[in-house]
Design an enzyme around this catalytic site. Sequence first.
Site, PDB file in Angstrom:
ATOM      1  N   CYS A  12       0.866  -1.186   0.000  1.00 37.73           N
ATOM      2  CA  CYS A  12       0.000   0.000   0.000  1.00 37.73           C
ATOM      3  C   CYS A  12       0.898   1.229   0.000  1.00 37.73           C
ATOM      4  CB  CYS A  12      -0.890   0.028   1.244  1.00 37.73           C
ATOM      5  SG  CYS A  12      -2.010  -1.382   1.391  1.00 37.73           S
ATOM      6  N   GLY A  44      -0.726   0.357  -5.011  1.00 42.21           N
ATOM      7  CA  GLY A  44      -2.066  -0.156  -4.737  1.00 42.21           C
ATOM      8  C   GLY A  44      -3.094   0.480  -5.637  1.00 42.21           C
ATOM      9  N   ASN A 122       0.691   1.189   6.121  1.00 41.23           N
ATOM     10  CA  ASN A 122       1.261   0.318   5.098  1.00 41.23           C
ATOM     11  C   ASN A 122       2.003  -0.799   5.802  1.00 41.23           C
ATOM     12  OD1 ASN A 122       4.207   0.564   3.002  1.00 41.23           O
ATOM     13  ND2 ASN A 122       2.540  -0.879   2.852  1.00 41.23           N
ATOM     14  N   GLY A 123       1.651  -2.048   5.497  1.00 40.38           N
ATOM     15  CA  GLY A 123       2.329  -3.180   6.109  1.00 40.38           C
ATOM     16  C   GLY A 123       1.338  -4.244   6.541  1.00 40.38           C
ATOM     17  N   TYR A 286      11.629  -4.635  -7.080  1.00 43.96           N
ATOM     18  CA  TYR A 286      10.448  -4.465  -7.938  1.00 43.96           C
ATOM     19  C   TYR A 286       9.445  -3.435  -7.452  1.00 43.96           C
ATOM     20  CZ  TYR A 286       5.999  -5.441 -10.206  1.00 43.96           C
ATOM     21  OH  TYR A 286       4.829  -5.309 -10.886  1.00 43.96           O
ATOM     22  N   CYS A 499      11.447 -13.944   1.996  1.00 44.28           N
ATOM     23  CA  CYS A 499      10.798 -14.645   0.884  1.00 44.28           C
ATOM     24  C   CYS A 499      11.805 -15.436   0.054  1.00 44.28           C
ATOM     25  CB  CYS A 499      10.016 -13.674   0.009  1.00 44.28           C
ATOM     26  SG  CYS A 499      11.027 -12.360  -0.699  1.00 44.28           S
TER      27      CYS A 499
END
Length: 510
Positions: A12, A44, A122-123, A286, A499
């Site tokens: 976001c 977003g 945001n998060g 990204y 990740c």
Amino acid sequence: MEFEESGIGEECGVFGCVAAGEWPTQLEVAQVLTLGLVALQHRGQESAGIATSNGASPPIYTTHKGMGLVSSAFPPEALLKLRYGNLGIGHTRYSTTGISELQNCQPFVVDTLHGKIAVAHNGELVNASALRKKVMRHGVGLSTSSDSELITQLLAYTPPSEELDAPDWVARIKNLMTETPTSYSLLVMYKDVVYAVRDPYGNRPLCIGRLVPISKLHSSGAGEGNTEGWVVSSESCSFQSIGAKYYREVLPGEIVQISKHGVKSLSVVPRLEGDPPAFCIFEYVYFARPDSIFEGQMVYTVRQRCGRKLAIEAPTDADVVSTVPESATPAALGYAQQSGLPYIEVLCKNRYVGRTFIQPNTRLRQLGVAKKFGALTDNFAGKRVVLIDDSIVRGNTIAPIIKLLKEAGAKEVHIRVASPPIRFPCYMGINIPTKEELIANKPEFKDIAGYIGADSVQYLTVEGLVSAVQEGIASHQKDKKISSNNNSSSKRVGHCTACLTGKYPVELQW
């Protein structure tokens, strides 16, 4: 490019503005907020919202929220409704928790014992489930499934040490940070100030800008006396379009008060002893816009550096270097520079075809990719092509592109990926597909080149990515004079690679 096609969400974006000087202000705060959110639209596209306040005592809050892009969520009549604000905060949403409905749109505005507060977040909280139960045990009902409402209710909770007639917002925010270590960047609006807050691990970005007269925008002589207002944003890319100069980042764990009088650091909440920061490394790979600045370096430059590292780690015999437009272009240029191969374009992108991950099944997704690109045959017919991409997430996107290039005359197509394989889900605000959906966890990954039809496939290593990111930070810190009264823990460097490695910066609680 495959991030875009795979449905990986860009978290976001949050944006705030406080007019400087006398109020009522001549600054069009609602317009600044809207333009700021437009610049964060890549983070977003599901919904957007703005809450403004006149900053009076008691303040008058005005809120507008809408589904879709910022341009459709804020028609002219909505901006008219918001025009009397002297300060405000805004949010553009990609849901990581909570379903896609207007009730989950932010900012959230709630009544507290001392008046209204508005919160944009945001998060994603790593211990949200436990916190929801705790809030409900205090008799507080939650009307949405969003972490952001949970944060708002935690901030509304009165700490035991607080006096009845004087809210201590620093204590409340610290209490929140004690309850949940990560992941969040927050904007909290109360009366005539905006508090900008970043979690102690600094997992999500947040930075401050200074609005100056347009005539002073590109002048080095625009001192703070020329300040028309202060802005705070998830990314610095939003500053140029609104006439703001980059001021500084909010440090990990820092609580900053922004008012018409200026910017004031109130506190820095430390991490657990020995823990490094954990800024999301995929902001560089990204998620962020290339012209944004994190940790003293431009994202575009880091992506170029990733390409150069990739050329060192994964060279190949080829004739030309190209990219899948457009997020991997800086990495492709870096690869070309390092390898000495010419950079050319091999694909022409149709910008009027929508994102293919919106389409529901694999066949339609693949057709969407085919419709999205045309082959620039004259540039590569009979040649060996190194094609740089930012990721291979599921493998559904790159395969038809390779097929397209080979059918158009490419002698060989070698895929080089400017990030390591994604193997694990993110629990801190990124909407990554399930572990089972990730190509790196499938049996086909052992022969991924054969699976997608490439002549070879190699990824940037985790070590290469971290080195590419941290090389620029070390250079920036060497050049910058750091005052001795800065919090020493904020100078440390660290990035979240969960990740990629499965090593999360904090213990996950579900």
